[in-house]
Design a protein around this motif. Sequence first.
Motif, PDB file in Angstrom:
ATOM      1  N   ASN A 285     -14.483   4.681 -44.894  1.00  0.00           N
ATOM      2  CA  ASN A 285     -15.569   5.221 -45.735  1.00  0.00           C
ATOM      3  C   ASN A 285     -16.688   4.206 -45.994  1.00  0.00           C
ATOM      4  OD1 ASN A 285     -14.216   7.760 -46.057  1.00  0.00           O
ATOM      5  ND2 ASN A 285     -12.827   6.755 -47.483  1.00  0.00           N
ATOM      6  N   ILE A 286     -17.158   3.606 -44.897  1.00  0.00           N
ATOM      7  CA  ILE A 286     -18.241   2.618 -44.997  1.00  0.00           C
ATOM      8  C   ILE A 286     -19.569   3.355 -44.935  1.00  0.00           C
ATOM      9  CG2 ILE A 286     -19.224   0.530 -43.959  1.00  0.00           C
ATOM     10  CD1 ILE A 286     -16.121   1.354 -42.412  1.00  0.00           C
TER      11      ILE A 286
ATOM     12  N   ARG B  17     -26.172  -3.713 -28.938  1.00  0.00           N
ATOM     13  CA  ARG B  17     -24.726  -3.468 -28.814  1.00  0.00           C
ATOM     14  C   ARG B  17     -24.128  -3.183 -30.204  1.00  0.00           C
ATOM     15  NH1 ARG B  17     -20.771  -4.498 -24.898  1.00  0.00           N
ATOM     16  NH2 ARG B  17     -22.344  -5.031 -23.374  1.00  0.00           N
ATOM     17  N   PHE B  18     -24.488  -4.018 -31.176  1.00  0.00           N
ATOM     18  CA  PHE B  18     -24.013  -3.790 -32.545  1.00  0.00           C
ATOM     19  C   PHE B  18     -24.527  -2.452 -33.087  1.00  0.00           C
ATOM     20  CE2 PHE B  18     -22.928  -8.340 -32.860  1.00  0.00           C
ATOM     21  CZ  PHE B  18     -21.774  -8.273 -33.627  1.00  0.00           C
ATOM     22  N   LEU B  19     -25.807  -2.159 -32.821  1.00  0.00           N
ATOM     23  CA  LEU B  19     -26.394  -0.918 -33.336  1.00  0.00           C
ATOM     24  C   LEU B  19     -25.670   0.308 -32.778  1.00  0.00           C
ATOM     25  CD1 LEU B  19     -30.189  -1.844 -33.261  1.00  0.00           C
ATOM     26  CD2 LEU B  19     -28.834  -1.319 -35.310  1.00  0.00           C
ATOM     27  N   VAL B  20     -25.337   0.267 -31.483  1.00  0.00           N
ATOM     28  CA  VAL B  20     -24.617   1.395 -30.873  1.00  0.00           C
ATOM     29  C   VAL B  20     -23.242   1.563 -31.537  1.00  0.00           C
ATOM     30  CG1 VAL B  20     -23.450   2.159 -28.755  1.00  0.00           C
ATOM     31  CG2 VAL B  20     -25.830   1.409 -28.663  1.00  0.00           C
TER      32      VAL B  20
ATOM     33  N   ASP C 102     -21.024   6.358 -37.391  1.00  0.00           N
ATOM     34  CA  ASP C 102     -21.732   7.056 -38.466  1.00  0.00           C
ATOM     35  C   ASP C 102     -21.956   6.135 -39.670  1.00  0.00           C
ATOM     36  OD1 ASP C 102     -23.035   9.210 -39.536  1.00  0.00           O
ATOM     37  OD2 ASP C 102     -21.241  10.087 -40.436  1.00  0.00           O
ATOM     38  N   ILE C 103     -22.382   4.903 -39.377  1.00  0.00           N
ATOM     39  CA  ILE C 103     -22.668   3.905 -40.414  1.00  0.00           C
ATOM     40  C   ILE C 103     -24.156   3.545 -40.301  1.00  0.00           C
ATOM     41  CG2 ILE C 103     -22.156   1.542 -41.184  1.00  0.00           C
ATOM     42  CD1 ILE C 103     -19.382   1.841 -39.879  1.00  0.00           C
TER      43      ILE C 103
ATOM     44  N   ARG D  17     -11.282  10.843 -44.298  1.00  0.00           N
ATOM     45  CA  ARG D  17     -12.246   9.728 -44.184  1.00  0.00           C
ATOM     46  C   ARG D  17     -13.505  10.188 -43.471  1.00  0.00           C
ATOM     47  NH1 ARG D  17      -7.423   6.061 -41.614  1.00  0.00           N
ATOM     48  NH2 ARG D  17      -6.412   5.526 -43.600  1.00  0.00           N
ATOM     49  N   LYS D  18     -14.631   9.590 -43.846  1.00  0.00           N
ATOM     50  CA  LYS D  18     -15.848   9.881 -43.060  1.00  0.00           C
ATOM     51  C   LYS D  18     -15.939   8.951 -41.848  1.00  0.00           C
ATOM     52  CE  LYS D  18     -19.534   7.244 -45.349  1.00  0.00           C
ATOM     53  NZ  LYS D  18     -20.872   7.354 -45.942  1.00  0.00           N
TER      54      LYS D  18
END
Length: 293
Positions: free
Chosen positions: A73-74, A95-98, A104-105, A62-63
């Motif tokens: 794998n999103i 917070r969401f961005l971190v 790695d999305i 999985r990535k």
Amino acid sequence: MPEGKIMKALSGFYYVKDEEKVIQCRGRGVFRKQKLTPLVGDYVEYQAENDQEGYILDLKSRKNELVRPPIANIDQAVLVFSAIEPDFSTSLLDRFLVLVESHDIDPVICISKMDLLNDAQTEKINRFAEDYRKIGYPVILSSAKWEDGMDQLKPWLEDQVTVFAGQSGVGKSSILNALNPALELKTDAISNSLGRGKHTTRHVELIGIGSGFVADTPGFSALEFTELEVDQLPLCFPEMVKASEDCKFRGCLHLNEPKCAVKEYVENGEIMEYRYQHYQQFHDEIKSRKPRY
């Protein structure tokens, strides 16, 4: 050995899509021994008993993966926030961005309910939108109804596996329903006592939208940084990654170190001060986290 992708997981069955056909598979017992659980989004090797049924034999690497929704794998997360009711919060968005960056999305920021703002409020949200665009994040501004936002959003979903996340009660399910009316996701009324939206789903499924796929369950319910270490945190702020090339010390945490380029960038306004303050808060939060044994 035929290969496919798990599109849905329900009651111990995995629905594997291989080109045009979907095979209902069970996982092999060996996965339990290895403490592996096949996830929606996994690429797998399977063995077909007949046209409809088979067994998953092997999981490809999985990535990335999420716990909620349990999906692998999103490619990207659409982060849905409202400009008002509930009020837009840069702290919650960061917070969401971190969390998204640490998995790695790629994030796409959507801010809805722009039509409910007065001129001063609109100007403020537009300024925030510009700040995040400067960092390199796509930002979509939409009315409360989302129909006009759909035209902006749909191109981002092409050829991507996307999960939706964001503030409670901002209409993530409504957006998914607008993208694909056949979903008929339950959008329970906002609970007034809590000011929170209630979401009801029983399983996870990838739904085809154009040439891409969207998870039918909003993600990231837990917003604690349980997996993140302090030295990984700076890597989740793209503007700091760029600035840190000019820091005197490698591995600079941009707090008390001398000749820190990040702090210089904050002082001269090239890095937003509120982003840096959130970075400091998150750093303290991770540092004071109780160790798990």
